[in-house]
Design an enzyme around this catalytic site. Structure first.
Site, PDB file in Angstrom:
ATOM      1  CD  GLU A 282     -38.827 -42.452 -49.202  1.00 51.42           C
ATOM      2  OE1 GLU A 282     -39.477 -42.721 -48.117  1.00 51.42           O
ATOM      3  OE2 GLU A 282     -38.877 -41.858 -50.155  1.00 51.42           O
TER       4      GLU A 282
ATOM      5  CB  CYS B 192     -40.983 -45.189 -50.720  1.00 58.47           C
ATOM      6  SG  CYS B 192     -40.848 -43.915 -52.089  1.00 58.47           S
TER       7      CYS B 192
ATOM      8  NE  ARG C  94     -42.926 -12.050 -51.718  1.00 58.51           N
ATOM      9  CZ  ARG C  94     -42.836 -11.073 -52.098  1.00 58.51           C
ATOM     10  NH1 ARG C  94     -42.293 -11.013 -53.652  1.00 58.51           N
ATOM     11  NH2 ARG C  94     -43.535 -10.126 -51.961  1.00 58.51           N
TER      12      ARG C  94
ATOM     13  NE  ARG D 263     -38.775  -8.408 -57.575  1.00 56.74           N
ATOM     14  CZ  ARG D 263     -39.883  -8.113 -56.783  1.00 56.74           C
ATOM     15  NH1 ARG D 263     -40.992  -9.039 -57.149  1.00 56.74           N
ATOM     16  NH2 ARG D 263     -40.053  -7.356 -55.831  1.00 56.74           N
TER      17      ARG D 263
END
Length: 360
Positions: A46, A78, A178, A201
């Protein structure tokens, strides 16, 4: 709201212990600002969207994927920020169960006269933040179990060879998974045999490596392993039994490893429910489990699998090879764990399938 949810997804794996939130600010059919929770959890979605909208936010509608927070920390709440900006309407997808919020954000908006619409695309928002919700409600993270197997349900040859069963595209998909999880989990056997790095990777996301977690009751992982050698670069946590030699503990702590003591059975098996609780206490919300057959079956038996993702390759290895599941001790079909199919798609030459337990 769909746009806000897609923005929120960008924060998965990068914002824990905070939720991944998206916010879109619109007025007169024009997009004024958009944001998602920044790396590490601050600033909130926000705040970013309101900064983009500026003074034009007055009288606008804010679409937010989670109830705006009501607590002051490094930044103002917020809910208060939305009120201060003159937002006229807030459309929200999901209540926040965090005790510091839990309706308080809505109350701030209501008391300020802001028009409030709740529960828009609630199911999609719940799925997106399942890990955060589980952490706040029952104190454990969400576990995604990933398996790469042959067409006959095998994960390695009889000699133990497993690299690579699936193709390059499937392996890249796993690296993306991952990056979207807080942590990746494997067992000690897989850690010793494969000597993995468990990093991200080939995606340009090298800074988004998850915490590496090893289930290793006696800490049998060699100090020469790649996991141990990189412990100061990428966090490495080892879940182990109580009663380990203090000198051995210090050796591992000195190289940067976090040791987590977990309850265990009389036979030395780690209590996975306690493991999950310990991870939850540390703020972890999403864990990708890439363990071998033993860990896979143990996670299922402990009813800790919240999502199952399989990558199936068109290879057959036969019954003398390693099975994707270890023993589950099931005598009747009615006792077997059951999953419902969410999605299937081809990834390169392999088939990816996503499943959920039928009871969730």
């Amino acid at each position: 709201m769909r746009l806000a949810l897609s923005l929120a997804a960008r924060g998965l794996g990068r914002v824990w212990p905070n939720p991944a939130v998206g916010c879109v600010i619109v007025k007169d059919g024009k997009l004024l600002g958009r944001g998602w929770t920044a790396r590490g959890g601050r600033p909130h979605a926000e705040t970013i969207a309101l900064t983009q909208a500026g003074k034009a936010a007055k009288g606008a509608t804010a679409y937010v994927t989670l109830e705006p927070c009501a607590h002051h920390g490094k930044t103002p709440a917020c809910a208060d920020a939305l009120v201060a900006a003159g937002i006229a309407r807030v459309v929200c997808a999901l209540d926040d169960p965090d005790s510091r919020v839990a309706g308080k954000g809505y109350k701030i908006l209501h008391n300020a006269g802001v028009d409030l619409t709740e529960d828009v695309l609630m199911d999609a928002a719940s799925d997106l933040n399942q890990g955060f919700l589980l952490n706040r409600i029952i104190g454990r993270p969400m576990f995604t179990l990933k398996m790469a197997n042959t067409i006959d349900g095998r994960i390695a040859t009889a000699s133990g060879e497993s690299r690579w069963i699936t193709g390059y595209e499937a392996r890249r998909q796993v690296h993306l998974m991952r990056a979207r999880h807080d942590a990746v989990l494997i067992g000690a056997g897989t850690a010793r045999v494969d000597d993995p790095l468990l990093d991200v990777r080939d995606l340009g996301l090298s800074g988004d490596n998850p915490v590496r977690i090893i289930l290793d009751g006696g800490i049998s992982l060699p100090l020469t392993s790649r996991l141990a050698r990189t412990a100061k670069d990428v966090p490495l946590w080892i879940c182990h039994r109580a009663g380990l030699d203090k000198k051995r503990r210090k050796t591992w702590e000195d190289i940067g490893v976090t040791l987590i003591e977990v309850n265990h059975s009389d036979t030395g098996e780690l209590d996975l429910a306690d493991m999950a609780k310990q991870l939850g206490k540390r703020g972890v919300t999403r864990v990708l489990c890439e363990g071998g057959g033993r860990v896979t079956s143990s996670m299922i038996a402990a009813e800790l699998v919240d999502e199952l993702v399989t990558f199936t390759a068109g290879i057959a290895l036969g019954s003398d090879s390693a099975a994707v599941f270890g023993a589950l001790q099931i005598e009747a079909l009615s006792d077997a764990p059951q999953f419902r199919l969410l999605e299937t798609r081809t990834v390169g030459e392999d088939i990816m399938a996503r499943w959920k337990p039928t009871d969730r």
